[in-house]
Structures are given as structure tokens and as C-alpha cells.
Motif scaffolding. Structure first.
Motif, short mmCIF file in Angstrom:
data_model
loop_
_atom_site.label_atom_id
_atom_site.label_comp_id
_atom_site.label_asym_id
_atom_site.label_seq_id
_atom_site.Cartn_x
_atom_site.Cartn_y
_atom_site.Cartn_z
N VAL A 16 -3.88 -12.40 15.68
CA VAL A 16 -3.78 -11.62 14.44
C VAL A 16 -3.43 -10.19 14.79
O VAL A 16 -3.68 -9.73 15.90
N PRO A 17 -2.84 -9.45 13.86
CA PRO A 17 -2.52 -8.05 14.14
C PRO A 17 -3.79 -7.24 14.40
O PRO A 17 -4.84 -7.48 13.80
N LYS A 18 -3.67 -6.28 15.28
CA LYS A 18 -4.78 -5.39 15.60
C LYS A 18 -4.97 -4.42 14.42
O LYS A 18 -4.01 -3.81 13.94
N VAL A 67 -4.31 -26.68 13.14
CA VAL A 67 -4.51 -25.33 12.63
C VAL A 67 -3.76 -24.33 13.49
O VAL A 67 -3.02 -23.47 12.99
N VAL A 68 -3.90 -24.45 14.80
CA VAL A 68 -3.23 -23.52 15.72
C VAL A 68 -1.72 -23.68 15.62
O VAL A 68 -0.97 -22.70 15.65
N ALA A 69 -1.26 -24.91 15.45
CA ALA A 69 0.18 -25.15 15.34
C ALA A 69 0.75 -24.53 14.07
O ALA A 69 1.93 -24.17 14.02
N ASN A 70 -0.06 -24.38 13.03
CA ASN A 70 0.39 -23.81 11.77
C ASN A 70 0.33 -22.28 11.76
O ASN A 70 0.87 -21.64 10.86
N ALA A 71 -0.31 -21.68 12.75
CA ALA A 71 -0.46 -20.22 12.80
C ALA A 71 0.87 -19.57 13.16
O ALA A 71 1.65 -20.12 13.94
#
Length: 98
Positions: free
Chosen positions: A92-94, A78-82
Motif C-alpha cells: 500500500v502507499p506510504k 486476495v494477493v493476486a487481486n491486489a
């Protein structure tokens, strides 16, 4: 409101909706509205005393699957796909809501 059906005047409704219609458009739409209302009047003539009221013409059933535990993606995948990640967490954007 002569020539209208059930007192519904397209010109008046257009004015309420702040829509500018030409005289030709008013005549066209008034004729179409009159046809629709005439058809609805024909439907009102049907005997529906023995018809059970429904919300849908055919039966509707939920098609949800059971909420059961199942295999999940591995955390690393999952983290690798982010698009962006730091220290095993997805960035993620603030977003500031004011």
C-alpha cells in the motif's frame, strides 16, 4: 422586520451567514419562509395528545445479518487481486500523517 413571520427576517439571517441577497431575493425568500412557518403553525393546531412520540414515522428495525464465521477468499486469490504485492503481502502507499 415588518412583513416577517415570528420575527425571522431573511435579510438579517443572510447577513449572519455572509450571503449577499438582492432585494428581490430577500422578498422571494421571505415569502417562502413565511409560508413554511404558517404551515408549521397549522401543524401545531393538531390534537396529538393520544399519539405516542416516535423518532420515525414507521417502525425501524436493524437488518444486520448474524455475525457468523463463513468461507473466506483464499489468501493467494486476495494477493493476486491486489494492485501491488510482494512476498505474499499487499503493498500500500506510504502515508505519513503530520
Amino acid at each position: 422586520m415588518s412583513g416577517t413571520h415570528e420575527g425571522i427576517d431573511v435579510g438579517y439571517v443572510a447577513k449572519l451567514a455572509c450571503i449577499d441577497l438582492t432585494d428581490e431575493e430577500k422578498a422571494l425568500f421571505q415569502g417562502q419562509l413565511d409560508q413554511v412557518l404558517h404551515y408549521v403553525e397549522q401543524l401545531n393546531e393538531l390534537d396529538v395528545a393520544d399519539v405516542e412520540p416516535t423518532a420515525h414515522a414507521i417502525p425501524v428495525f436493524n437488518v444486520f445479518r448474524k455475525d457468523e464465521l463463513g468461507a473466506s477468499l483464499p489468501h493467494d486469490a486476495v494477493v493476486a487481486n491486489a494492485p501491488s504485492a510482494t512476498d505474499g503481502q499487499i503493498r500500500v502507499p506510504k502515508i505519513i500523517d503530520q
